[in-house]
Write an enzyme that holds these catalytic residues in place. Sequence first.
Site, PDB file in Angstrom:
ATOM      1  N   GLN A 144      -5.406  -2.158   9.075  1.00  0.00           N
ATOM      2  CA  GLN A 144      -5.194  -3.471   8.459  1.00  0.00           C
ATOM      3  C   GLN A 144      -5.833  -4.561   9.325  1.00  0.00           C
ATOM      4  O   GLN A 144      -5.564  -4.650  10.521  1.00  0.00           O
ATOM      5  CB  GLN A 144      -3.681  -3.720   8.300  1.00  0.00           C
ATOM      6  N   LYS A 148       0.841  -1.204   0.000  1.00  0.00           N
ATOM      7  CA  LYS A 148       0.000   0.000   0.000  1.00  0.00           C
ATOM      8  C   LYS A 148       0.872   1.247   0.000  1.00  0.00           C
ATOM      9  O   LYS A 148       0.611   2.205  -0.728  1.00  0.00           O
ATOM     10  CB  LYS A 148      -0.966  -0.036   1.190  1.00  0.00           C
ATOM     11  N   ASP A 160     -11.632   2.023   3.147  1.00  0.00           N
ATOM     12  CA  ASP A 160     -11.899   0.589   3.021  1.00  0.00           C
ATOM     13  C   ASP A 160     -13.397   0.323   2.817  1.00  0.00           C
ATOM     14  O   ASP A 160     -13.786  -0.781   2.450  1.00  0.00           O
ATOM     15  CB  ASP A 160     -11.440  -0.145   4.296  1.00  0.00           C
TER      16      ASP A 160
END
Length: 282
Positions: A97, A53, A120
């Site tokens: 995460q 990322k 997300d």
Amino acid sequence: MTVIIDGNKIAQEVRHSVRKEALDFKEKTGIVPGLAVILVGEDPASQVYVGRKAKACAEVGFLSREYKLSADTSEAKLLNIIDELNADQVIHGILVQLPLPKHIHTDKIIAAIDPQKDVDGFHPYNVGGLVSGNPLFVPCTPRGIMELISRTGIELSGKEAVVVGRSNIVGKPMALLLLAQHATVTICHSRTKDLPAVTRRADVLIAAVGKPHMIKANMVKEGAVVIDVGVNRLENGKLAGDVAFDEVAAKASFITPVPGGVGPMTIAMLMKNTLDAARMII
Ligand code: NDP
């Protein structure tokens, strides 16, 4: 002839266009999109994803900030960091995460992220938006799959779509996106009776289970579009999808490989969502 959908190539095209759009945006507004990624613990796969990322951010010209916290970090500390990032003007996207260590309540953490920075797309506000057809952010993996499907020119309207897997991050949002494009959608899971009979109906079959090679040729209709989300590490160290690629490819019209199919699209879409988040503040 079967078309193998090249996720690496399409993801690169997406990253190129995001980079160009981000440069234009910076010229007009002076704003550089910023993404904060928080990793709690030392899970090796998560470390790899977080590294990718950061690399993608550098490639598209975004600011990226990484928080690498020890596995015993308290929930309160993590919530504090999220509060700070919610208020931070240079950070437009926040990603925690997953999975988180067991002592931290994942739902509580996701709910603490400002929905306008929830790149997300996991916050209940955005999940609700997806259900009602107007989300700020769509989860990156299903969004990436929709991009793969649309760039390949596959028409979804009126098609039978079957999604195997009902997780919040892949299966459910995937089904809603297919529905929004007027497919007739069935969601399967571990209690589905006679799975092959259901998957054989699919014009578009999405496998998001986490079981190597479980989708066999006898579960697939001739000419189906097969999208393999699975990422499974085999004993020999190689990666395998949820689809038995060779035998299914012989029947499919379009198929994604693993690796090099859905995986690269997830991070490309994270970049797109972060750019969208930066645009939202002006
Ligand atoms: P989860 O484990 O959260 O969900 C798996 C789903 O598969 C569940 O809904 C489960 O059903 C269902 N399932 C399990 N066994 C069967 C079976 N025998 N028949 C039918 N359904 C079954 O996984 P995720 O959704 O998070 O991930 C799925 C896969 O996709 C994994 O391999 C993961 O690594 C990969 N992935 C890849 C990404 C990418 O970027 N390429 C991103 C995210 C995930 P039930 O609900 O009943 O338990």
